[in-house]
Design a protein around this motif. Structure first.
Motif, mmCIF file in Angstrom:
data_model
loop_
_atom_site.group_PDB
_atom_site.id
_atom_site.type_symbol
_atom_site.label_atom_id
_atom_site.label_comp_id
_atom_site.label_asym_id
_atom_site.label_seq_id
_atom_site.Cartn_x
_atom_site.Cartn_y
_atom_site.Cartn_z
ATOM 1 N N ARG A 98 5.174 0.760 -2.082
ATOM 2 C CA ARG A 98 4.130 0.015 -2.131
ATOM 3 C C ARG A 98 3.067 0.007 -1.272
ATOM 4 N N SER A 99 1.794 -0.250 -1.572
ATOM 5 C CA SER A 99 0.925 -0.760 -0.658
ATOM 6 C C SER A 99 1.027 -2.095 -0.377
ATOM 7 N N VAL A 100 1.181 -2.529 0.962
ATOM 8 C CA VAL A 100 1.360 -3.842 1.173
ATOM 9 C C VAL A 100 0.942 -4.299 2.535
ATOM 10 N N ILE A 101 0.249 -5.354 2.612
ATOM 11 C CA ILE A 101 -0.248 -5.923 4.025
ATOM 12 C C ILE A 101 0.293 -7.301 4.145
ATOM 13 N N TYR A 102 1.272 -7.469 5.105
ATOM 14 C CA TYR A 102 2.134 -8.712 5.278
ATOM 15 C C TYR A 102 1.299 -9.419 6.597
ATOM 16 N N TYR A 103 0.699 -10.364 6.202
ATOM 17 C CA TYR A 103 -0.162 -11.106 7.542
ATOM 18 C C TYR A 103 0.804 -12.072 8.340
ATOM 19 N N HIS A 104 0.545 -12.166 9.455
ATOM 20 C CA HIS A 104 1.189 -12.711 10.422
ATOM 21 C C HIS A 104 0.656 -14.433 10.696
ATOM 22 N N SER A 105 -0.784 -14.700 10.296
ATOM 23 C CA SER A 105 -1.447 -15.753 10.605
ATOM 24 C C SER A 105 -2.729 -15.783 9.583
ATOM 25 N N PRO A 106 -3.177 -16.878 9.401
ATOM 26 C CA PRO A 106 -4.277 -17.368 8.497
ATOM 27 C C PRO A 106 -5.571 -16.469 8.949
ATOM 28 N N GLU A 107 -5.550 -15.910 10.302
ATOM 29 C CA GLU A 107 -6.788 -15.117 10.520
ATOM 30 C C GLU A 107 -6.627 -13.925 10.158
ATOM 31 N N GLN A 108 -5.472 -13.263 10.095
ATOM 32 C CA GLN A 108 -4.819 -11.934 9.718
ATOM 33 C C GLN A 108 -5.392 -12.036 8.241
ATOM 34 N N HIS A 109 -4.812 -13.133 7.381
ATOM 35 C CA HIS A 109 -4.876 -13.303 5.877
ATOM 36 C C HIS A 109 -6.365 -12.779 5.609
ATOM 37 N N GLU A 110 -7.382 -13.628 6.377
ATOM 38 C CA GLU A 110 -8.736 -13.612 5.955
ATOM 39 C C GLU A 110 -9.267 -12.308 6.239
ATOM 40 N N ILE A 111 -8.964 -11.697 7.429
ATOM 41 C CA ILE A 111 -9.532 -10.413 7.952
ATOM 42 C C ILE A 111 -9.221 -9.360 6.816
ATOM 43 N N ALA A 112 -7.583 -9.286 6.313
ATOM 44 C CA ALA A 112 -7.071 -8.289 5.361
ATOM 45 C C ALA A 112 -7.678 -8.602 4.005
ATOM 46 N N ARG A 113 -8.078 -9.887 3.767
ATOM 47 C CA ARG A 113 -8.881 -10.142 2.429
ATOM 48 C C ARG A 113 -10.445 -9.332 2.548
ATOM 49 N N GLN A 114 -10.811 -9.711 3.581
ATOM 50 C CA GLN A 114 -12.596 -9.078 3.903
ATOM 51 C C GLN A 114 -12.068 -7.445 3.951
ATOM 52 N N VAL A 115 -11.445 -6.804 4.293
ATOM 53 C CA VAL A 115 -11.066 -5.247 4.321
ATOM 54 C C VAL A 115 -10.870 -4.939 3.162
ATOM 55 N N ILE A 116 -9.725 -5.618 2.388
ATOM 56 C CA ILE A 116 -9.808 -5.243 0.957
ATOM 57 C C ILE A 116 -10.959 -5.272 0.157
ATOM 58 N N ALA A 117 -11.674 -6.087 0.165
ATOM 59 C CA ALA A 117 -12.941 -6.150 -0.502
ATOM 60 C C ALA A 117 -13.881 -5.392 -0.200
ATOM 61 N N CYS A 118 -13.930 -4.896 1.006
ATOM 62 C CA CYS A 118 -14.765 -3.694 1.548
ATOM 63 C C CYS A 118 -14.250 -2.444 1.057
ATOM 64 N N MET A 119 -13.106 -2.175 0.827
ATOM 65 C CA MET A 119 -12.426 -0.944 0.589
ATOM 66 C C MET A 119 -12.484 -0.956 -1.003
ATOM 67 N N ALA A 120 -12.490 -1.836 -1.720
ATOM 68 C CA ALA A 120 -12.711 -1.897 -3.197
ATOM 69 C C ALA A 120 -13.941 -1.174 -3.575
ATOM 70 N N ALA A 121 -15.244 -1.119 -2.784
ATOM 71 C CA ALA A 121 -16.305 -0.530 -2.829
ATOM 72 C C ALA A 121 -16.106 0.741 -2.513
ATOM 73 N N VAL A 122 -15.107 1.359 -1.670
ATOM 74 C CA VAL A 122 -14.946 2.805 -1.493
ATOM 75 C C VAL A 122 -14.222 3.596 -2.368
ATOM 76 N N TRP A 123 -13.404 2.995 -2.978
ATOM 77 C CA TRP A 123 -12.430 3.740 -3.810
ATOM 78 C C TRP A 123 -12.843 3.596 -5.350
ATOM 79 N N ASP A 124 -12.522 4.577 -5.902
ATOM 80 C CA ASP A 124 -13.045 4.879 -7.306
ATOM 81 C C ASP A 124 -12.006 4.074 -8.365
ATOM 82 N N ALA A 125 -10.914 3.630 -7.869
ATOM 83 C CA ALA A 125 -9.999 2.967 -8.534
ATOM 84 C C ALA A 125 -9.469 1.539 -8.024
ATOM 85 N N PRO A 126 -9.068 0.660 -8.636
ATOM 86 C CA PRO A 126 -8.761 -0.722 -8.125
ATOM 87 C C PRO A 126 -7.638 -0.644 -7.031
#
Length: 178
Positions: free
Chosen positions: A96-124
């Motif tokens: 599976r595709s998974v990001i395990y974050y180690h800090s609140p900062e990593q969590h927020e950055i990962a959330r932002q990157v996932i949101a950006c990538m959602a616009a790039v990929w044709d599927a969810p």
């Protein structure tokens, strides 16, 4: 220098390991298992699909050279984050595709990157985002796998194209000796 840790799963850990070993600012990459219920699982147990673990890489990096955001942007370029429990012919929850974050900062950055990538990929995007769970180092024969076995079938046909894609798309971020 204070290093940081990133823990990512995106299919077979050999693929991710091979790419991140070539990235400037990476201090160490280790293959392992995370996110399951069985303490210290074996590769065979994880492949069986009953332990709940994902194959992951634990990446130690120098944030003064490469940012966590850059590590995640590469992650979303070298694997398909839209296929649940699958990467190509590798099928099962361990892939599976998974990001395990180690800090609140990593969590927020990962959330932002996932949101950006959602616009790039044709599927969810189906990438799981969760706090880092217990982590277990994979067996020694899984470490540095691609470098030791570049002509092995899986390495030649699955890992090598991902490394080539990284080298092409992120040429400016690759180590000079890569």
């Amino acid at each position: 220098m204070a290093s940081e840790i990133a823990t990512l799963g995106g299919g077979c850990f050999w693929c991710l390991e091979a790419v991140y070993q070539e990235l400037k600012g990476i201090l160490h990459v280790e293959n392992g298992y995370a996110g399951g219920q069985v303490p210290n699982p074996s590769y065979e147990q994880v492949c069986n699909g009953n332990t709940g673990h994902a194959e992951v890489v634990r990446i130690e990096f120098d944030p003064a050279v490469v940012s966590y955001r850059e590590i995640l942007e590469i992650f979303f370029t070298i694997h398909d984050p839209t296929t649940p429990n699958r990467q190509g012919n590798d099928v099962g929850t361990q892939y599976r595709s998974v990001i395990y974050y180690h800090s609140p900062e990593q969590h927020e950055i990962a959330r932002q990157v996932i949101a950006c990538m959602a616009a790039v990929w044709d599927a969810p995007i189906v990438t799981e985002l969760a706090p880092v769970p217990d982590y277990y180092k994979a067996e020694d024969y899984h470490q540095d796998y691609f470098r030791q076995h570049p002509m092995q079938g899986y390495c030649a046909f699955v890992v090598a194209p991902k490394v080539a894609k990284f080298r092409k798309v992120f040429a400016d971020k690759a180590r000079a000796e890569a």
